[in-house]
Design a protein around this motif. Structure first.
Motif, PDB file in Angstrom:
ATOM      1  N   SER A 224     -62.942  32.105  15.589  1.00  0.00           N
ATOM      2  CA  SER A 224     -63.428  30.863  14.701  1.00  0.00           C
ATOM      3  C   SER A 224     -64.534  30.135  15.354  1.00  0.00           C
ATOM      4  CB  SER A 224     -62.388  30.041  14.317  1.00  0.00           C
ATOM      5  OG  SER A 224     -61.352  30.799  13.689  1.00  0.00           O
ATOM      6  N   PHE A 225     -65.648  29.810  14.538  1.00  0.00           N
ATOM      7  CA  PHE A 225     -66.698  29.301  14.965  1.00  0.00           C
ATOM      8  C   PHE A 225     -66.552  27.742  15.147  1.00  0.00           C
ATOM      9  CE2 PHE A 225     -69.865  32.758  13.695  1.00  0.00           C
ATOM     10  CZ  PHE A 225     -69.166  33.660  14.555  1.00  0.00           C
ATOM     11  N   TYR A 226     -65.748  27.165  15.815  1.00  0.00           N
ATOM     12  CA  TYR A 226     -65.451  25.650  15.923  1.00  0.00           C
ATOM     13  C   TYR A 226     -66.482  24.970  16.931  1.00  0.00           C
ATOM     14  CZ  TYR A 226     -60.996  26.439  13.393  1.00  0.00           C
ATOM     15  OH  TYR A 226     -60.004  26.669  12.484  1.00  0.00           O
ATOM     16  N   PHE A 227     -66.740  24.033  16.891  1.00  0.00           N
ATOM     17  CA  PHE A 227     -67.601  23.307  17.655  1.00  0.00           C
ATOM     18  C   PHE A 227     -67.222  23.508  19.308  1.00  0.00           C
ATOM     19  CE2 PHE A 227     -68.764  21.147  13.695  1.00  0.00           C
ATOM     20  CZ  PHE A 227     -70.175  21.653  13.816  1.00  0.00           C
ATOM     21  N   TYR A 228     -65.957  23.316  19.408  1.00  0.00           N
ATOM     22  CA  TYR A 228     -65.332  23.112  20.759  1.00  0.00           C
ATOM     23  C   TYR A 228     -65.299  24.564  21.474  1.00  0.00           C
ATOM     24  CZ  TYR A 228     -60.839  24.530  18.630  1.00  0.00           C
ATOM     25  OH  TYR A 228     -60.014  25.115  18.003  1.00  0.00           O
ATOM     26  N   GLU A 229     -65.618  25.676  20.891  1.00  0.00           N
ATOM     27  CA  GLU A 229     -65.920  27.060  21.239  1.00  0.00           C
ATOM     28  C   GLU A 229     -66.904  27.096  22.252  1.00  0.00           C
ATOM     29  OE1 GLU A 229     -63.301  28.877  21.326  1.00  0.00           O
ATOM     30  OE2 GLU A 229     -62.153  28.687  19.634  1.00  0.00           O
ATOM     31  N   GLY A 230     -67.976  26.212  21.976  1.00  0.00           N
ATOM     32  CA  GLY A 230     -69.165  26.293  22.947  1.00  0.00           C
ATOM     33  C   GLY A 230     -70.027  27.368  22.563  1.00  0.00           C
ATOM     34  N   LEU A 231     -70.038  27.885  21.310  1.00  0.00           N
ATOM     35  CA  LEU A 231     -71.149  28.891  21.157  1.00  0.00           C
ATOM     36  C   LEU A 231     -72.578  28.722  21.350  1.00  0.00           C
ATOM     37  CD1 LEU A 231     -68.954  30.645  18.337  1.00  0.00           C
ATOM     38  CD2 LEU A 231     -69.201  31.179  20.787  1.00  0.00           C
ATOM     39  N   ASP A 232     -72.717  27.287  21.139  1.00  0.00           N
ATOM     40  CA  ASP A 232     -74.362  26.930  21.141  1.00  0.00           C
ATOM     41  C   ASP A 232     -74.601  27.243  22.607  1.00  0.00           C
ATOM     42  OD1 ASP A 232     -72.321  24.975  22.297  1.00  0.00           O
ATOM     43  OD2 ASP A 232     -73.543  23.316  21.793  1.00  0.00           O
ATOM     44  N   LEU A 295     -66.830  40.176  26.758  1.00  0.00           N
ATOM     45  CA  LEU A 295     -66.505  38.997  25.749  1.00  0.00           C
ATOM     46  C   LEU A 295     -66.693  37.793  26.416  1.00  0.00           C
ATOM     47  CD1 LEU A 295     -65.226  39.673  22.929  1.00  0.00           C
ATOM     48  CD2 LEU A 295     -65.455  41.815  24.556  1.00  0.00           C
ATOM     49  N   VAL A 296     -67.207  36.695  25.657  1.00  0.00           N
ATOM     50  CA  VAL A 296     -67.444  35.629  26.431  1.00  0.00           C
ATOM     51  C   VAL A 296     -66.640  34.292  25.594  1.00  0.00           C
ATOM     52  CG1 VAL A 296     -69.167  33.707  27.232  1.00  0.00           C
ATOM     53  CG2 VAL A 296     -69.765  36.285  27.095  1.00  0.00           C
ATOM     54  N   TYR A 297     -66.087  33.555  26.300  1.00  0.00           N
ATOM     55  CA  TYR A 297     -65.266  32.362  25.598  1.00  0.00           C
ATOM     56  C   TYR A 297     -65.675  31.197  26.293  1.00  0.00           C
ATOM     57  CZ  TYR A 297     -62.839  36.212  23.792  1.00  0.00           C
ATOM     58  OH  TYR A 297     -62.470  37.384  23.225  1.00  0.00           O
ATOM     59  N   PRO A 298     -67.005  30.394  25.979  1.00  0.00           N
ATOM     60  CA  PRO A 298     -67.459  29.467  26.642  1.00  0.00           C
ATOM     61  C   PRO A 298     -67.055  27.887  26.192  1.00  0.00           C
ATOM     62  CG  PRO A 298     -69.187  30.138  24.864  1.00  0.00           C
ATOM     63  CD  PRO A 298     -67.734  31.088  24.773  1.00  0.00           C
ATOM     64  N   ARG A 299     -65.719  27.896  26.027  1.00  0.00           N
ATOM     65  CA  ARG A 299     -65.224  26.455  25.339  1.00  0.00           C
ATOM     66  C   ARG A 299     -65.617  25.339  26.106  1.00  0.00           C
ATOM     67  NH1 ARG A 299     -58.850  26.914  23.663  1.00  0.00           N
ATOM     68  NH2 ARG A 299     -59.488  27.860  21.546  1.00  0.00           N
ATOM     69  N   LYS A 300     -65.659  24.319  25.416  1.00  0.00           N
ATOM     70  CA  LYS A 300     -66.323  22.993  26.007  1.00  0.00           C
ATOM     71  C   LYS A 300     -64.999  22.494  26.644  1.00  0.00           C
ATOM     72  CE  LYS A 300     -70.106  22.461  22.961  1.00  0.00           C
ATOM     73  NZ  LYS A 300     -71.152  22.546  23.875  1.00  0.00           N
ATOM     74  N   ARG A 301     -65.220  21.442  27.665  1.00  0.00           N
ATOM     75  CA  ARG A 301     -64.175  20.645  28.038  1.00  0.00           C
ATOM     76  C   ARG A 301     -63.630  19.666  27.312  1.00  0.00           C
ATOM     77  NH1 ARG A 301     -62.815  21.815  33.257  1.00  0.00           N
ATOM     78  NH2 ARG A 301     -64.826  22.202  33.811  1.00  0.00           N
ATOM     79  N   SER A 302     -62.399  19.741  27.094  1.00  0.00           N
ATOM     80  CA  SER A 302     -61.852  18.614  26.012  1.00  0.00           C
ATOM     81  C   SER A 302     -60.210  18.682  26.561  1.00  0.00           C
ATOM     82  CB  SER A 302     -62.124  18.688  24.650  1.00  0.00           C
ATOM     83  OG  SER A 302     -61.277  19.618  24.135  1.00  0.00           O
ATOM     84  N   ARG A 303     -59.633  17.581  25.948  1.00  0.00           N
ATOM     85  CA  ARG A 303     -58.096  17.425  26.196  1.00  0.00           C
ATOM     86  C   ARG A 303     -57.489  18.738  25.532  1.00  0.00           C
ATOM     87  NH1 ARG A 303     -53.552  14.739  26.991  1.00  0.00           N
ATOM     88  NH2 ARG A 303     -51.808  14.694  25.103  1.00  0.00           N
TER      89      ARG A 303
END
Length: 401
Positions: A224-232, A295-303
């Motif tokens: 899913s293209f959620y913001f926290y996935e860090g696809l930017d 495969l890349v999973y560049p999640r942003k850091r959050s709780r």
């Protein structure tokens, strides 16, 4: 033993939540349990009050007769809990259920608690994520807002009232202990993968032709293209990579709230190297994995990302693919702290680009890690082995009632 699973939503809606639920139900049935599922009123637009998927019955709960007041979020929540509790109680009695197993969010746990107490049945509550943290990361609320604190309070009630709490990560387990939940009643059941369904295969020629992938290194993301996935950050890193070599394609499979901004971020001169496929049917997902090299999973850091673990990287690892991920807590656990995939600093597109450049130029390093990834999930994360952990949790719960 008969187990009734209480779910927020399920297949045929596609989400990590739906797939984890269905994998658990299938694995438990293979282990000899009789399993049933009931979904909350939030699972809408169903075609039948009982839908059978892979031989498993999913019972649907309707919203009560609507009034203007039920459009108010808190009233809607109360109505959902009441309707679901009534349905769980009726089903549990009719099916002669031995254990009620509710899965987060707290709505499901609170409804299951009401039914379990009325029937004097053991209740297990599975915490997969904190709903209030997910709402923050998706921009629905702010940390420590009234809505956030209310979510925490409801979650605490569900956790305290359950006979047993299961959870999906070390980090979530530790957080539960900090919240005052007794360690004795917490059982960890991490995410898994069906290693027979997801296994190495040759690249799908039809997709190679369709997307012009021949002769290219294919970097991918499925989810899913959620913001926290860090696809930017992934798009920025791929742009840097394309300055070094042009035989690279970025294949993004899925859709979501961040897609429009991601499309706007693409360099005009490099658009042909970025492919957005949209959602694909789940039974075709393996075809898309087959044509990807990394495969890349560049999640942003959050709780949220520090505490929870996604499902998709395990599928890629089972397919014997190289996985690159942010060094946030949930992903570190999935990659065995870097022993089954490559970790990179979160929200650092330059560090991600440098790693991708290195891997692009070193096929032997990629292949060696891909084999390690497959071996890890076969030994540690196959659903059939993971589902066995529920026996201990159910036994403990039965001893409490």
């Amino acid at each position: 033993m008969k187990v009734l699973h209480v779910l927020d939503h399920s297949l045929p809606y596609f989400s990590g939540y739906s797939f984890r639920s269905h994998y658990i139900l299938r694995a438990q049935r293979r282990l000899g349990l009789e399993v049933f599922a009931v979904t909350s009123p939030k699972h809408e637009n169903f075609t039948s009050e009982i839908e059978t998927i892979d031989g498993i019955e999913y019972h649907r709960t309707k919203w009560p007769a609507f009034s203007k007041l039920q459009a108010v979020p808190m009233v809607r929540q109360i109505a959902a809990v009441a309707s679901l509790a009534k349905e769980v109680k009726l089903l549990a009695a009719e099916l002669k259920i031995d254990v009620i197993h509710a899965h987060s969010p707290s709505l499901c746990g609170l409804a299951a608690t009401k039914a379990a107490k009325a029937l004097k049945l053991p209740m297990v509550y599975e915490l997969r994520y904190y709903e209030e943290d997910a709402a923050v990361d998706r921009g629905k609320t702010r940390h420590n807002s009234l809505r956030y604190r209310l979510g925490q309070r409801l979650e605490q009630q569900a956790l305290e009232q359950a006979d047993v709490v299961t959870t999906i990560s070390h980090a979530l387990r530790d957080d539960l202990v900090r919240r005052g939940i007794s360690p004795e009643k917490i059982f960890e059941v991490p995410n898994g993968v069906d290693t027979e369904s997801f296994k190495p295969t040759e690249p799908d020629e039809e997709l190679v032709i369709k997307y012009g992938l021949a002769g290219n290194l294919v970097i991918g993301f499925i989810g899913s293209f959620y913001f926290y996935e860090g696809l930017d950050d992934l798009i920025d890193a791929a742009t840097i990579l394309l300055a070094h070599r042009h035989d690279v394609k970025l294949l993004l499979v899925g859709e979501g709230e961040a897609e429009e901004l991601l499309q706007q971020r693409l360099p005009e001169s490099l658009r042909d190297h970025f492919i957005f496929t949209g959602n694909v049917p789940h039974d075709e997902v393996r075809r898309y994995y087959s044509v990807m090299d990394i495969l890349v999973y560049p999640r942003k850091r959050s709780r949220l990302t520090e505490l929870t673990t996604p499902l998709k990287p395990l599928e890629a690892m089972a397919m014997e693919k190289v996985v690159v991920a942010s060094d946030v807590g949930g992903l570190r656990e999935l990659l065995d702290n870097g022993n089954a995939g490559f970790l990179v600093e979160a929200e650092n597109e330059k560090a991600l680009a440098d790693l991708l450049i290195r891997l692009a130029e070193n096929e032997s390093e990629r292949l060696a890690m891909a084999k390690q990834a497959r071996e890890f999930v076969v030994q540690e994360r196959d659903w059939q082995h993971i589902a066995e952990r529920y026996f201990a949790a159910y036994g403990y719960a039965q001893n409490q009632t």
